[in-house]
Design an enzyme around this catalytic site. Sequence first.
Site, PDB file in Angstrom:
ATOM      1  N   LYS A 163      -9.607   1.978  -1.796  1.00 44.02           N
ATOM      2  CA  LYS A 163      -9.929   1.593  -0.521  1.00 44.02           C
ATOM      3  C   LYS A 163     -11.103   1.787   0.123  1.00 44.02           C
ATOM      4  O   LYS A 163     -11.740   2.870   0.163  1.00 44.02           O
ATOM      5  CB  LYS A 163      -8.572   1.823   0.333  1.00 44.02           C
ATOM      6  CG  LYS A 163      -8.515   1.218   1.744  1.00 44.02           C
ATOM      7  CD  LYS A 163      -7.221   1.814   2.406  1.00 44.02           C
ATOM      8  CE  LYS A 163      -7.065   1.215   3.805  1.00 44.02           C
ATOM      9  NZ  LYS A 163      -5.872   1.735   4.696  1.00 44.02           N
TER      10      LYS A 163
ATOM     11  N   GLU B 262       0.846  -1.201   0.112  1.00 39.91           N
ATOM     12  CA  GLU B 262      -0.059   0.032   0.089  1.00 39.91           C
ATOM     13  C   GLU B 262       0.882   1.411   0.055  1.00 39.91           C
ATOM     14  O   GLU B 262       1.889   1.381   0.461  1.00 39.91           O
ATOM     15  CB  GLU B 262      -0.846  -0.053   1.188  1.00 39.91           C
ATOM     16  CG  GLU B 262      -1.792   1.372   1.421  1.00 39.91           C
ATOM     17  CD  GLU B 262      -2.365   1.338   2.741  1.00 39.91           C
ATOM     18  OE1 GLU B 262      -1.808   0.763   4.055  1.00 39.91           O
ATOM     19  OE2 GLU B 262      -3.523   1.688   3.031  1.00 39.91           O
TER      20      GLU B 262
ATOM     21  N   CYS C 117      -5.103  -3.193   3.411  1.00 45.34           N
ATOM     22  CA  CYS C 117      -4.569  -2.846   4.541  1.00 45.34           C
ATOM     23  C   CYS C 117      -5.736  -2.953   5.776  1.00 45.34           C
ATOM     24  O   CYS C 117      -6.191  -4.246   6.074  1.00 45.34           O
ATOM     25  CB  CYS C 117      -3.763  -1.650   4.864  1.00 45.34           C
ATOM     26  SG  CYS C 117      -2.757  -1.433   6.186  1.00 45.34           S
TER      27      CYS C 117
HETATM   28  N1  LIG Z   1      -2.592   1.811   6.514  1.00 48.05           N
HETATM   29  C1  LIG Z   1      -3.621   1.061   7.225  1.00 48.05           C
HETATM   30  O1  LIG Z   1      -4.827   0.684   6.975  1.00 48.05           O
HETATM   31  C2  LIG Z   1      -3.293   0.880   8.641  1.00 48.05           C
HETATM   32  C3  LIG Z   1      -4.103  -0.243   9.259  1.00 48.05           C
HETATM   33  C4  LIG Z   1      -3.692  -0.393  10.764  1.00 48.05           C
HETATM   34  O2  LIG Z   1      -2.612   0.116  11.151  1.00 48.05           O
HETATM   35  C5  LIG Z   1      -4.380  -1.461  11.572  1.00 48.05           C
HETATM   36  O3  LIG Z   1      -5.522  -1.782  11.088  1.00 48.05           O
HETATM   37  O4  LIG Z   1      -4.076  -1.659  12.631  1.00 48.05           O
END
Ligand SMILES: NC(=O)CCC(=O)C(=O)O
Length: 265
Positions: free
Chosen positions: A111, A40, A146
């Site tokens: 996303k 990502e 993510c």
């Molecule tokens: N970039 C993200 O979506 C980070 C997600 C995260 O840190 C978490 O779910 O814990």
Amino acid sequence: MRASVIQIAVNEDESVEARRRRVAASVREQAGADLVVLPELWTTGAFAYEEFGREAEPLEGPTYEAMAKAASDAGVWLHAGSIPERDPDGPLYNTSLVFSPSGDLAAAYRKIHRFGFDKGEAVLMGAGAELVTVRLPETTLGLSTCYDLRFPELYRGLVDAGAETLVVSAGWPERRRSHWTLLAQARAVENQAFVVACGTAGTHAGVPQAGHSIVVDPWGEVLARAGAGEEVLAVEFDPGKAAATREQFPALKDRMLGLQPPRRP
Ligand SMILES: NC(=O)CCC(=O)C(=O)O
């Protein structure tokens, strides 16, 4: 099916342009793989909120151009991770790009679940609204990014749309590494699907990244796992195992949809 998961180190001492060149070269080195996956927001780092606006690109911007060329040079399906996309008529989006081996855009996924609660990505970017799958010759990919990993209903939607290989492109922090591994395995087991999860290494915006990209089979077995640093995780698997697992242990057929909420006394 051969997959290469490129766990990129995102550090602030490297310019975006230099990283783009380095990543394109690394993709080219994966010629012979069927699928290459990147993490990502690897141009800026997923937690470098101040960079999102500065480095945002139109969909067909410099990262698109570089990755389309790298995919066709290598002759691979390329999940090129995500970019901060500047929609000319709207907000920024955290958008993943998938290219075919001829370098054509096969899919773009915005996303859906933005991270940060009342700050960061959650306020700086718009939310995607559409599930995205991509048909490859060997399997159907279901795309996610993510924080999406925490929302099982998204993956059920992808499975209902035909996905057998769930790709998670991430910038997951070291602080919650145990969640990353646990959730990747859970998504594989509950959906009887491969999970190919690619994270970042290094430290940006003061947030050490977890690395530990992971590939899990539909039975929950870990096929490959990266360490903490920059690494290419190469793995070979039989994509037919998703259908075979679903047939031999048909738990997905026992789903009870439309359950009623508890009655109030
Ligand atoms: N970039 C993200 O979506 C980070 C997600 C995260 O840190 C978490 O779910 O814990």
